[in-house]
Design a protein around this motif. Structure first.
Motif, PDB file in Angstrom:
ATOM      1  N   VAL A   1      42.146   8.473  14.795  1.00  0.00           N
ATOM      2  CA  VAL A   1      42.078   8.481  16.247  1.00  0.00           C
ATOM      3  C   VAL A   1      41.479   9.811  16.676  1.00  0.00           C
ATOM      4  CG1 VAL A   1      44.399   9.452  16.509  1.00  0.00           C
ATOM      5  CG2 VAL A   1      43.406   8.105  18.376  1.00  0.00           C
ATOM      6  N   ASP A   2      40.677   9.772  17.762  1.00  0.00           N
ATOM      7  CA  ASP A   2      40.052  10.996  18.244  1.00  0.00           C
ATOM      8  C   ASP A   2      41.065  11.889  18.941  1.00  0.00           C
ATOM      9  OD1 ASP A   2      37.661  10.224  17.258  1.00  0.00           O
ATOM     10  OD2 ASP A   2      36.856   9.477  19.148  1.00  0.00           O
ATOM     11  N   GLY A   3      40.900  13.200  18.738  1.00  0.00           N
ATOM     12  CA  GLY A   3      41.752  14.176  19.385  1.00  0.00           C
ATOM     13  C   GLY A   3      40.916  15.162  20.165  1.00  0.00           C
ATOM     14  N   PRO A   4      41.345  16.414  20.266  1.00  0.00           N
ATOM     15  CA  PRO A   4      40.567  17.432  20.992  1.00  0.00           C
ATOM     16  C   PRO A   4      39.189  17.612  20.366  1.00  0.00           C
ATOM     17  CG  PRO A   4      42.791  18.200  20.495  1.00  0.00           C
ATOM     18  CD  PRO A   4      42.604  16.933  19.724  1.00  0.00           C
ATOM     19  N   THR A   5      38.302  18.253  21.091  1.00  0.00           N
ATOM     20  CA  THR A   5      36.938  18.477  20.607  1.00  0.00           C
ATOM     21  C   THR A   5      36.794  19.875  20.012  1.00  0.00           C
ATOM     22  OG1 THR A   5      36.218  19.247  22.782  1.00  0.00           O
ATOM     23  CG2 THR A   5      35.990  16.881  22.302  1.00  0.00           C
ATOM     24  N   SER A   6      35.743  20.034  19.190  1.00  0.00           N
ATOM     25  CA  SER A   6      35.416  21.324  18.596  1.00  0.00           C
ATOM     26  C   SER A   6      33.918  21.549  18.716  1.00  0.00           C
ATOM     27  CB  SER A   6      35.813  21.370  17.114  1.00  0.00           C
ATOM     28  OG  SER A   6      37.210  21.241  16.953  1.00  0.00           O
TER      29      SER A   6
ATOM     30  N   ALA B   1      22.696  21.685  11.778  1.00  0.00           N
ATOM     31  CA  ALA B   1      21.754  22.126  10.743  1.00  0.00           C
ATOM     32  C   ALA B   1      20.564  22.875  11.335  1.00  0.00           C
ATOM     33  CB  ALA B   1      21.276  20.922   9.944  1.00  0.00           C
ATOM     34  N   ASP B   2      20.175  22.555  12.573  1.00  0.00           N
ATOM     35  CA  ASP B   2      19.037  23.230  13.204  1.00  0.00           C
ATOM     36  C   ASP B   2      19.439  24.510  13.919  1.00  0.00           C
ATOM     37  OD1 ASP B   2      20.442  22.233  15.331  1.00  0.00           O
ATOM     38  OD2 ASP B   2      18.805  21.022  16.152  1.00  0.00           O
ATOM     39  N   GLY B   3      20.716  24.892  13.803  1.00  0.00           N
ATOM     40  CA  GLY B   3      21.183  26.119  14.423  1.00  0.00           C
ATOM     41  C   GLY B   3      21.760  25.951  15.809  1.00  0.00           C
ATOM     42  N   SER B   4      21.637  24.767  16.391  1.00  0.00           N
ATOM     43  CA  SER B   4      22.177  24.540  17.726  1.00  0.00           C
ATOM     44  C   SER B   4      23.685  24.284  17.660  1.00  0.00           C
ATOM     45  CB  SER B   4      21.483  23.336  18.372  1.00  0.00           C
ATOM     46  OG  SER B   4      21.725  22.153  17.613  1.00  0.00           O
ATOM     47  N   THR B   5      24.348  24.448  18.797  1.00  0.00           N
ATOM     48  CA  THR B   5      25.789  24.218  18.884  1.00  0.00           C
ATOM     49  C   THR B   5      26.045  22.852  19.503  1.00  0.00           C
ATOM     50  OG1 THR B   5      26.232  26.586  19.108  1.00  0.00           O
ATOM     51  CG2 THR B   5      27.967  25.072  19.804  1.00  0.00           C
ATOM     52  N   ILE B   6      26.853  22.044  18.842  1.00  0.00           N
ATOM     53  CA  ILE B   6      27.171  20.713  19.352  1.00  0.00           C
ATOM     54  C   ILE B   6      28.678  20.558  19.437  1.00  0.00           C
ATOM     55  CG2 ILE B   6      25.061  19.675  18.448  1.00  0.00           C
ATOM     56  CD1 ILE B   6      26.675  18.557  16.133  1.00  0.00           C
ATOM     57  N   THR B   7      29.115  19.637  20.286  1.00  0.00           N
ATOM     58  CA  THR B   7      30.537  19.358  20.478  1.00  0.00           C
ATOM     59  C   THR B   7      30.885  18.046  19.788  1.00  0.00           C
ATOM     60  OG1 THR B   7      30.565  20.516  22.590  1.00  0.00           O
ATOM     61  CG2 THR B   7      32.362  18.987  22.162  1.00  0.00           C
ATOM     62  N   VAL B   8      31.926  18.060  18.977  1.00  0.00           N
ATOM     63  CA  VAL B   8      32.331  16.867  18.243  1.00  0.00           C
ATOM     64  C   VAL B   8      33.805  16.596  18.507  1.00  0.00           C
ATOM     65  CG1 VAL B   8      30.639  17.236  16.415  1.00  0.00           C
ATOM     66  CG2 VAL B   8      32.921  18.201  16.175  1.00  0.00           C
ATOM     67  N   ALA B   9      34.171  15.318  18.385  1.00  0.00           N
ATOM     68  CA  ALA B   9      35.573  14.921  18.552  1.00  0.00           C
ATOM     69  C   ALA B   9      36.300  15.059  17.221  1.00  0.00           C
ATOM     70  CB  ALA B   9      35.654  13.479  19.055  1.00  0.00           C
ATOM     71  N   ASN B  10      37.474  15.645  17.251  1.00  0.00           N
ATOM     72  CA  ASN B  10      38.291  15.775  16.047  1.00  0.00           C
ATOM     73  C   ASN B  10      39.000  14.453  15.754  1.00  0.00           C
ATOM     74  OD1 ASN B  10      37.530  18.424  16.285  1.00  0.00           O
ATOM     75  ND2 ASN B  10      39.494  19.130  17.070  1.00  0.00           N
ATOM     76  N   GLY B  11      38.914  13.996  14.515  1.00  0.00           N
ATOM     77  CA  GLY B  11      39.560  12.741  14.127  1.00  0.00           C
ATOM     78  C   GLY B  11      40.818  13.007  13.316  1.00  0.00           C
ATOM     79  N   TYR B  12      41.897  12.320  13.663  1.00  0.00           N
ATOM     80  CA  TYR B  12      43.177  12.528  12.990  1.00  0.00           C
ATOM     81  C   TYR B  12      43.665  11.224  12.364  1.00  0.00           C
ATOM     82  CZ  TYR B  12      43.373  17.032  15.345  1.00  0.00           C
ATOM     83  OH  TYR B  12      43.083  18.302  15.774  1.00  0.00           O
ATOM     84  N   LEU B  13      44.361  11.352  11.235  1.00  0.00           N
ATOM     85  CA  LEU B  13      44.875  10.197  10.513  1.00  0.00           C
ATOM     86  C   LEU B  13      46.138   9.685  11.201  1.00  0.00           C
ATOM     87  CD1 LEU B  13      44.206   8.594   7.923  1.00  0.00           C
ATOM     88  CD2 LEU B  13      45.870  10.032   6.733  1.00  0.00           C
ATOM     89  N   VAL B  14      46.187   8.367  11.476  1.00  0.00           N
ATOM     90  CA  VAL B  14      47.348   7.756  12.128  1.00  0.00           C
ATOM     91  C   VAL B  14      47.814   6.563  11.311  1.00  0.00           C
ATOM     92  CG1 VAL B  14      46.666   8.498  14.440  1.00  0.00           C
ATOM     93  CG2 VAL B  14      45.854   6.295  13.563  1.00  0.00           C
ATOM     94  N   ASP B  15      49.068   6.131  11.563  1.00  0.00           N
ATOM     95  CA  ASP B  15      49.583   4.942  10.883  1.00  0.00           C
ATOM     96  C   ASP B  15      49.241   3.701  11.693  1.00  0.00           C
ATOM     97  OD1 ASP B  15      51.326   4.865  13.018  1.00  0.00           O
ATOM     98  OD2 ASP B  15      53.136   5.255  11.838  1.00  0.00           O
ATOM     99  N   LYS B  16      49.766   2.541  11.274  1.00  0.00           N
ATOM    100  CA  LYS B  16      49.423   1.275  11.927  1.00  0.00           C
ATOM    101  C   LYS B  16      49.938   1.201  13.357  1.00  0.00           C
ATOM    102  CE  LYS B  16      53.525  -1.100  10.158  1.00  0.00           C
ATOM    103  NZ  LYS B  16      54.014  -2.260   9.382  1.00  0.00           N
TER     104      LYS B  16
END
Length: 409
Positions: free
Chosen positions: A2-7, A12-27
């Protein structure tokens, strides 16, 4: 997951991008708690937290190489002057960038002794210790510590130089046995041949240097002349007649790369051997980690979450702790096979499966019911039959009561 806070990460090209942190969850959508790996490779139960497992989760967790091991066999039948035996060790520098370092093993003139030279792309400078600067003197016997006077003899036609006994003209055996082709040597006090030269070969039982540069015919007589290696030469690996290493078992490598990053680590070579046969690679290892994307995860039977990375490496990134309660029957049951702590259950005590006999993990197993379906179906049929019989009995009694009432009337 499940997605959590962003980082924010650097692409690779040196630019800064924002990604969603993914966390392991149960059923049920609850976070699965795991203890992250410590810097020394261990886990502690008290640090359990939601486990981030998206591809960028470990991008900033590179680790420079600080220790390495080499277990190789150097062939005892290898002769001086033969092609070096080479092993490329993958390491990581201070910026966690991959550096392939070539260890060249060269047999020396002396029996059972090997030099190590280092090669690597983009290498500015390096040291490999223990090492010393090789220095040879000639002139009066006091300068050489020998029982006779000696001199350097240069031969312009052959581009060679020897140390010879001044009285007899006989070359001194092993005078240059510390050197191998490619080393550089500096002469001081020899007159016209003073300068720095590159060695192309060492011949005649270590008594003669063949140089790449031109020299002039000369003998230095009783003048005190010194020749010194331009770089410190690695102290040889020395093996016994039984093929076992007899001197230092640990080397120290330090380097500066052309981008300013550095490397510094120790190399354990204590298990290296010199047996007859081929150059064999028994094993090697190093503790560095590169910056790479997480591409896959799996579990083992100790409760470790194993990560596979884009650089082909795999390692334990989390370990899931288990919890024991003084009174497990005091836990409150809820939907989804979940249980809640209560005042009757007591406080949880964390432990790892591989450190206790209380429980174990079954990696890749699918959870099944602990109920015997055949037995439950039999019980259900029996209950249904009993219900039918009871219902029939009540119906019959009702009908009989009705008939009796009508007859009385």
């Amino acid at each position: 997951t499940v997605d959590g806070p962003t980082s924010s990460i650097t692409a690779a090209d040196g630019s800064t991008i924002t990604v969603a942190n993914g966390y392991l969850v149960d059923k049920n959508g609850y976070f699965v708690l795991g203890s992250p790996v410590q810097s020394d490779g261990t886990f502690t139960t008290g640090s359990a937290a939601p486990m981030r497992v998206d591809q960028y989760a470990f991008l900033d967790q590179g680790q420079p190489t600080t220790t390495a091991t080499l277990e190789l066999n150097l062939p005892s039948n290898k002769e001086f002057g033969a092609t070096a035996e080479t092993y490329a060790l993958k390491t990581y520098d201070s910026a966690s960038a991959e550096r392939d370092i070539n260890f060249d093993f060269l047999p020396l003139q002396a029996d059972n002794q090997w030099r190590i030279n280092i090669r690597a792309n983009n290498l500015t400078s390096y040291t490999l210790t223990p090492s010393t600067s090789a220095s040879v003197n000639a002139g009066l016997s006091a300068a050489t510590g020998q029982a006779y006077d000696s001199e350097f003899t240069f031969n312009g036609a052959d581009k060679t130089v020897q140390i010879t006994n001044t009285a007899t003209g006989i070359p001194v055996t092993n005078a240059f046995s510390s050197y191998v082709a490619g080393d550089q040597i500096t002469f001081t006090g020899s007159g016209a041949n003073d300068g720095t030269y590159t060695i192309s070969n060492v011949t005649n039982n270590g008594s003669t240097l063949v140089l790449e540069e031109t020299v002039v015919n000369a003998s230095t007589g009783l003048s005190n002349v010194t020749t010194t290696s331009t770089a410190a030469l690695f102290d040889p690996l020395v093996f016994s007649s039984k093929g076992q290493l007899t001197n230092t078992g640990e080397l120290t490598f330090s380097a500066v790369w052309d981008d300013g990053s550095t490397s510094s680590f120790t190399v354990d070579v204590s298990a290296m051997t010199q047996f007859n046969g081929n150059f064999n690679i028994v094993s090697s290892s190093q503790n560095g980690l590169g910056q790479a994307n997480l591409v896959d995860i799996s579990f083992d039977n100790a409760g470790h979450l194993l990560g596979t990375f884009s650089d082909g490496t795999a390692r334990s990134i989390y370990q899931i702790p288990l919890y024991d309660f003084t009174n497990a029957n005091g836990l409150e049951s809820s939907n989804g096979m979940l249980f809640k702590q209560t005042q009757y259950s007591g406080d949880p005590v964390a432990f790892f499966a591989d450190q206790s006999s209380k429980a174990e993990f079954m990696a890749s197993a699918i959870e099944v019911s602990n109920v015997d379906i055949a037995t439950e179906f039999s019980k259900m049929i029996q209950t249904q039959n009993a219900y039918n019989m009871s219902a029939t009995t009540f119906k019959t009694i009702d009908e009989m009561t009705t008939v009796a009432r009508d007859l009385k009337a």
